[in-house]
Design a protein around this motif. Sequence first.
Motif, PDB file in Angstrom:
ATOM      1  N   UNK A  15      30.318  31.517 -47.102  1.00  0.00           N
ATOM      2  CA  UNK A  15      29.447  30.807 -46.161  1.00  0.00           C
ATOM      3  C   UNK A  15      29.996  30.898 -44.743  1.00  0.00           C
ATOM      4  N   UNK A  16      31.293  30.695 -44.602  1.00  0.00           N
ATOM      5  CA  UNK A  16      31.927  30.707 -43.287  1.00  0.00           C
ATOM      6  C   UNK A  16      31.685  32.023 -42.547  1.00  0.00           C
ATOM      7  N   UNK A  17      31.749  33.130 -43.276  1.00  0.00           N
ATOM      8  CA  UNK A  17      31.635  34.436 -42.628  1.00  0.00           C
ATOM      9  C   UNK A  17      30.335  35.167 -42.963  1.00  0.00           C
ATOM     10  N   UNK A  18      29.478  34.568 -43.777  1.00  0.00           N
ATOM     11  CA  UNK A  18      28.194  35.184 -44.094  1.00  0.00           C
ATOM     12  C   UNK A  18      28.351  36.509 -44.814  1.00  0.00           C
ATOM     13  N   UNK A  19      29.283  36.570 -45.744  1.00  0.00           N
ATOM     14  CA  UNK A  19      29.562  37.805 -46.480  1.00  0.00           C
ATOM     15  C   UNK A  19      29.498  37.564 -47.978  1.00  0.00           C
ATOM     16  N   UNK A  20      29.126  38.599 -48.709  1.00  0.00           N
ATOM     17  CA  UNK A  20      29.252  38.583 -50.161  1.00  0.00           C
ATOM     18  C   UNK A  20      30.740  38.631 -50.481  1.00  0.00           C
ATOM     19  N   UNK A  21      31.176  37.829 -51.454  1.00  0.00           N
ATOM     20  CA  UNK A  21      32.570  37.828 -51.881  1.00  0.00           C
ATOM     21  C   UNK A  21      32.610  38.218 -53.351  1.00  0.00           C
TER      22      UNK A  21
ATOM     23  N   UNK B 114      26.486  41.125 -39.365  1.00  0.00           N
ATOM     24  CA  UNK B 114      26.254  40.010 -38.442  1.00  0.00           C
ATOM     25  C   UNK B 114      27.446  39.050 -38.458  1.00  0.00           C
ATOM     26  N   UNK B 115      27.670  38.405 -37.341  1.00  0.00           N
ATOM     27  CA  UNK B 115      28.763  37.435 -37.263  1.00  0.00           C
ATOM     28  C   UNK B 115      28.210  36.012 -37.351  1.00  0.00           C
ATOM     29  N   UNK B 116      29.062  35.096 -37.729  1.00  0.00           N
ATOM     30  CA  UNK B 116      28.693  33.688 -37.834  1.00  0.00           C
ATOM     31  C   UNK B 116      29.515  32.886 -36.835  1.00  0.00           C
ATOM     32  N   UNK B 117      29.112  31.647 -36.535  1.00  0.00           N
ATOM     33  CA  UNK B 117      29.940  30.802 -35.660  1.00  0.00           C
ATOM     34  C   UNK B 117      31.356  30.620 -36.214  1.00  0.00           C
TER      35      UNK B 117
ATOM     36  N   UNK C 241      35.740  44.393 -39.182  1.00  0.00           N
ATOM     37  CA  UNK C 241      34.565  45.170 -39.569  1.00  0.00           C
ATOM     38  C   UNK C 241      34.137  45.053 -41.013  1.00  0.00           C
ATOM     39  N   UNK C 242      34.801  44.231 -41.804  1.00  0.00           N
ATOM     40  CA  UNK C 242      34.444  44.113 -43.226  1.00  0.00           C
ATOM     41  C   UNK C 242      33.005  43.650 -43.398  1.00  0.00           C
TER      42      UNK C 242
END
Length: 193
Positions: A88-94, A133-136, A57-58
């Motif tokens: 990029x892999x998970x579409x999240x801000x790091x 949102x999730x990524x491939x 859920x992050x």
Amino acid sequence: MPARSFFRIFSSWVDRAGYFLPGSTAGNLDVAGVPVGDVICFEVVYDDLVRDVVRGGAQVLVVQTNNATFGYTDETYQQQAMSRVRAVEHGREVLIAATSGVSAAIRPDGSVESSIPLFTAGFLDPLVPRISATTPGTVLAAPVEWVATGLVLLALAVVTTTPKLRRRQPAGAPFRSHAADDADPDDDEQDPA
């Protein structure tokens, strides 16, 4: 600290190491109502650890690190590059929080929004998107990696085992070296001076 009693023979400093045990749930934290995926610097290398916090859920990923041991080497930048891949892999801000390395805010497209250089005190105040949102990369995970790895290995096998095609001269044509094709036609002219 694995094999603590053995390594104590060489140094009592092993007793400074904590007693860490693997957890049974993802390393997610609730920070002011925002689900944050928390990974330690070296954990960003492991696909499954980062994937677990995102699947848990992050909406934002945080990488905390201390790169003092590595000084002015490229280690902190390698770690930042891995964090960019995870963004990029998970579409999240790091967000990278470093006590001595490079702190940075990395956008979900992998670009570095802002950063603080090595061994520099400071703070960042980025606007951080909360993304669910999730990524491939998150959903398909390891099977995609294995297929991609297999395709690369197959391509390498084909390239290294296929005999090189020879350049053939038309029948009856005089022999010409390839070096002659590359020669400058003006090279044969002599300088009048």
